[in-house]
Design a protein around this motif. Sequence first.
Motif, mmCIF file in Angstrom:
data_model
loop_
_atom_site.group_PDB
_atom_site.id
_atom_site.type_symbol
_atom_site.label_atom_id
_atom_site.label_comp_id
_atom_site.label_asym_id
_atom_site.label_seq_id
_atom_site.Cartn_x
_atom_site.Cartn_y
_atom_site.Cartn_z
ATOM 1 N N PHE A 281 0.973 -1.232 0.046
ATOM 2 C CA PHE A 281 -0.107 -0.067 0.101
ATOM 3 C C PHE A 281 0.977 1.381 0.110
ATOM 4 N N ARG A 282 0.759 2.186 -1.048
ATOM 5 C CA ARG A 282 1.674 3.032 -1.380
ATOM 6 C C ARG A 282 3.261 2.535 -1.101
ATOM 7 N N ASN A 283 4.278 3.139 -0.420
ATOM 8 C CA ASN A 283 5.449 2.374 -0.403
ATOM 9 C C ASN A 283 5.817 1.703 0.635
ATOM 10 N N VAL A 284 4.572 1.134 1.239
ATOM 11 C CA VAL A 284 4.738 0.272 2.575
ATOM 12 C C VAL A 284 4.469 -1.311 2.001
ATOM 13 N N ALA A 285 5.300 -2.093 2.293
ATOM 14 C CA ALA A 285 5.228 -3.502 2.095
ATOM 15 C C ALA A 285 4.874 -4.369 3.368
ATOM 16 N N LEU A 286 3.680 -5.042 3.417
ATOM 17 C CA LEU A 286 3.321 -5.679 4.664
ATOM 18 C C LEU A 286 3.722 -7.137 4.277
ATOM 19 N N ILE A 287 4.688 -7.540 5.067
ATOM 20 C CA ILE A 287 5.049 -9.006 4.957
ATOM 21 C C ILE A 287 4.135 -9.926 5.487
ATOM 22 N N ALA A 288 3.487 -10.925 4.773
ATOM 23 C CA ALA A 288 2.427 -11.706 5.081
ATOM 24 C C ALA A 288 2.783 -12.885 6.012
ATOM 25 N N ARG A 289 2.030 -13.569 6.505
ATOM 26 C CA ARG A 289 2.304 -14.833 7.212
ATOM 27 C C ARG A 289 1.134 -15.547 6.965
ATOM 28 N N SER A 290 1.476 -16.653 6.297
ATOM 29 C CA SER A 290 0.382 -17.273 5.412
ATOM 30 C C SER A 290 -0.300 -18.285 6.576
ATOM 31 N N GLY A 291 -1.580 -18.526 6.171
ATOM 32 C CA GLY A 291 -2.290 -19.563 6.927
ATOM 33 C C GLY A 291 -1.726 -20.839 6.797
ATOM 34 N N ALA A 292 -1.142 -20.984 5.758
ATOM 35 C CA ALA A 292 -0.624 -22.490 5.532
ATOM 36 C C ALA A 292 0.862 -22.238 6.154
ATOM 37 N N GLU A 293 1.132 -22.958 6.985
ATOM 38 C CA GLU A 293 2.280 -23.285 7.650
ATOM 39 C C GLU A 293 3.565 -23.138 6.768
ATOM 40 N N THR A 294 3.378 -24.280 5.758
ATOM 41 C CA THR A 294 4.255 -24.640 4.700
ATOM 42 C C THR A 294 4.641 -23.525 3.944
ATOM 43 N N ARG A 295 3.870 -22.444 3.833
ATOM 44 C CA ARG A 295 4.318 -21.457 2.889
ATOM 45 C C ARG A 295 5.022 -20.235 3.488
ATOM 46 N N ALA B 245 12.669 -4.484 0.141
ATOM 47 C CA ALA B 245 13.468 -3.563 0.987
ATOM 48 C C ALA B 245 14.553 -3.008 0.039
ATOM 49 N N ARG B 246 15.075 -3.726 -0.862
ATOM 50 C CA ARG B 246 16.086 -3.423 -1.834
ATOM 51 C C ARG B 246 15.524 -2.122 -2.852
ATOM 52 N N LEU B 247 14.325 -2.611 -2.951
ATOM 53 C CA LEU B 247 13.493 -1.459 -3.927
ATOM 54 C C LEU B 247 13.002 -0.097 -3.152
ATOM 55 N N GLY B 248 13.554 -0.300 -1.759
ATOM 56 C CA GLY B 248 13.235 1.093 -0.996
ATOM 57 C C GLY B 248 12.075 1.138 -0.579
ATOM 58 N N CYS B 249 11.215 0.096 -0.180
ATOM 59 C CA CYS B 249 9.855 -0.009 0.440
ATOM 60 C C CYS B 249 10.394 0.195 1.854
ATOM 61 N N SER B 250 9.155 0.605 2.713
ATOM 62 C CA SER B 250 9.308 0.376 4.311
ATOM 63 C C SER B 250 8.524 -0.755 4.435
ATOM 64 N N VAL B 251 9.048 -1.425 5.255
ATOM 65 C CA VAL B 251 8.586 -3.004 5.783
ATOM 66 C C VAL B 251 8.034 -3.173 6.823
ATOM 67 N N ASN B 252 6.768 -3.772 6.797
ATOM 68 C CA ASN B 252 6.132 -4.114 7.873
ATOM 69 C C ASN B 252 5.762 -5.541 8.118
ATOM 70 N N TRP B 253 5.359 -6.329 9.082
ATOM 71 C CA TRP B 253 5.168 -7.622 9.170
ATOM 72 C C TRP B 253 3.870 -7.881 9.810
#
Length: 272
Positions: free
Chosen positions: A87-101, A113-121
């Motif tokens: 969303f905009r320049n913010v990347a929200l790193i997901a946490r899959s409901g499928a553990e293996t993913r 991060a390399r592309l300059g996004c602000s990272v959130n989890w």
Amino acid sequence: MMALPPPNSVPGEPVPSRRALIRRPSPRVADGLVTHVERRAVDPRVALSQWKAYGEALRAHGWETIEAEPADDCPDGVFIEDSVVMFRNVALIARSGAETRRPETAGVEEAVARLGCSVNWVWEPGTLDGGDVLKIGDTVYVGRGGRTNAAGVQQLRAAFEPLGARVVAVPVSRVLHLKSAVTALPDGTVIGYEPLVEQPSLFPRFLPVPEETGAHVVLLGGAKLLMAASAPKTAELFADLGYEPVQVDISEFEKLEGCVTCLSVRLRDLHT
Ligand SMILES: NC(=O)NCCC[C@H](N)C(=O)O
């Protein structure tokens, strides 16, 4: 010769990027998860050539593709959309409901991060797959279903509402992800295959399509819609509405409940 500014750029404003993150299929792609469909044999060589053609279609329409580090131990790693929500320049790193993913996110985090996004989890106990998130302007629909739980929805709100997003939660039970059921046309009309959409009335404008895989479009810019070759009647419907369907064969990924959206993450709001 002087380079022309990209279409839709506003003089004096920063130029929106047209980059798409992709990840090549693992040699183990045939072992990808299936939940709502019966397992069918997947040919990894055909999958690889379909993935290459998908990337080519993006590039042919002005998108720069950026490859995340391969994740060869992750059969579903090619479905990169599930690992991150932008969303905009913010990347929200997901946490899959499928553990293996879950191991899939490391290389994606590094790439954004390399592309300059602000990272959130998304943190435990939250779970969220990017395939559950449909953005239409500042409205962010999120599917509460098999892969995304209530804590995941809350964390999505906490990450994006301060940036101006309006998060709308939508129950999902008939399909894997919200975007397996619905996506949106450039004018914001939500499209879906009605038997799989639980509450079409949740969307301000809803257009039913005649095929399940017709419900998935990637907006390439202007009137161009990237969609699966398996939805010819829907392509005709869209052409009749003045759009230009660009069809790609993604049959091997469809066997694993994948669709055109999940094979890339479009980064439109990173200013170059
Ligand atoms: N966003 C998506 O549509 N992702 C497809 C993921 C398919 C994969 N086989 C899975 O079950 O997680």
